[in-house]
Design a protein around this motif. Sequence first.
Motif, mmCIF file in Angstrom:
data_model
loop_
_atom_site.group_PDB
_atom_site.id
_atom_site.type_symbol
_atom_site.label_atom_id
_atom_site.label_comp_id
_atom_site.label_asym_id
_atom_site.label_seq_id
_atom_site.Cartn_x
_atom_site.Cartn_y
_atom_site.Cartn_z
ATOM 1 N N ALA A 18 0.882 -1.167 0.000
ATOM 2 C CA ALA A 18 0.000 0.000 0.000
ATOM 3 C C ALA A 18 0.922 1.219 0.000
ATOM 4 C CB ALA A 18 -0.921 -0.007 1.208
ATOM 5 N N ASP A 19 0.948 1.947 -1.107
ATOM 6 C CA ASP A 19 1.892 3.046 -1.287
ATOM 7 C C ASP A 19 1.142 4.355 -1.475
ATOM 8 O OD1 ASP A 19 3.890 4.807 -1.979
ATOM 9 O OD2 ASP A 19 4.681 3.591 -3.618
ATOM 10 N N LEU A 20 1.028 5.128 -0.411
ATOM 11 C CA LEU A 20 0.292 6.392 -0.435
ATOM 12 C C LEU A 20 0.916 7.393 -1.405
ATOM 13 C CD1 LEU A 20 -2.040 7.969 0.817
ATOM 14 C CD2 LEU A 20 -0.447 8.746 2.587
ATOM 15 N N THR A 47 -12.835 -4.591 -3.584
ATOM 16 C CA THR A 47 -13.626 -4.616 -2.358
ATOM 17 C C THR A 47 -12.864 -5.370 -1.282
ATOM 18 O OG1 THR A 47 -15.642 -4.668 -3.696
ATOM 19 C CG2 THR A 47 -15.878 -5.183 -1.370
ATOM 20 N N SER A 48 -12.828 -4.785 -0.082
ATOM 21 C CA SER A 48 -12.100 -5.356 1.042
ATOM 22 C C SER A 48 -12.988 -6.294 1.848
ATOM 23 C CB SER A 48 -11.602 -4.231 1.955
ATOM 24 O OG SER A 48 -11.141 -4.753 3.186
ATOM 25 N N ARG A 76 -4.723 4.331 2.230
ATOM 26 C CA ARG A 76 -5.220 4.658 3.582
ATOM 27 C C ARG A 76 -6.304 3.675 4.035
ATOM 28 N NH1 ARG A 76 -3.180 9.207 5.560
ATOM 29 N NH2 ARG A 76 -2.512 10.854 4.149
ATOM 30 N N MET A 77 -6.919 2.982 3.094
ATOM 31 C CA MET A 77 -8.055 2.111 3.431
ATOM 32 C C MET A 77 -7.747 0.628 3.299
ATOM 33 S SD MET A 77 -11.031 4.332 1.590
ATOM 34 C CE MET A 77 -10.191 4.381 0.030
ATOM 35 N N PHE A 78 -6.778 0.273 2.453
ATOM 36 C CA PHE A 78 -6.380 -1.115 2.236
ATOM 37 C C PHE A 78 -4.953 -1.271 2.751
ATOM 38 C CE2 PHE A 78 -9.522 -0.131 -0.980
ATOM 39 C CZ PHE A 78 -10.302 -1.262 -1.063
ATOM 40 N N ARG A 79 -4.713 -2.278 3.551
ATOM 41 C CA ARG A 79 -3.399 -2.502 4.149
ATOM 42 C C ARG A 79 -2.829 -3.844 3.693
ATOM 43 N NH1 ARG A 79 -1.779 1.725 4.641
ATOM 44 N NH2 ARG A 79 -0.031 0.859 5.749
#
Length: 130
Positions: A18-20, A47-48, A76-79
């Motif tokens: 996950a790269d912001l 979808t998580s 920010r939402m998927f890790r």
Amino acid sequence: MKRWMCKGKIHHATVTTADLEYEGSITIDSRLMTAADIRPFEMVQVTSFQNAILWKTYAIPSEKEGEIGLNGPPARMFRPGDQVVILSLAMVEDDELEDLKPRVVLVNEQNRIVDVIRKNTELKGRESDG
């Protein structure tokens, strides 16, 4: 009439990065993209399983085996470690439905292909209107 239909899906993939700071998109192992009939820069829905967040973005192929990377805002939402479904959709005319055979790509914990299932879009046991 046109219908939104599933044409490909990667089921239970594990997020590896996950790269912001990246400019956006989802990076997907190119082997998985091919198996699910997802083209570079095609819009996909992610979808998580952890929090039911749904994100739409475009797919970028990766040569790194097993890579599933959420870039930009979805970082920010998927890790890393989250499980996701990556869905590819198409607008299909009713007369094209018979030829549509969506691909469901099943993967293991390392995002390696376990199976590819071709689905049938025909209605079975449909009752008449009269």
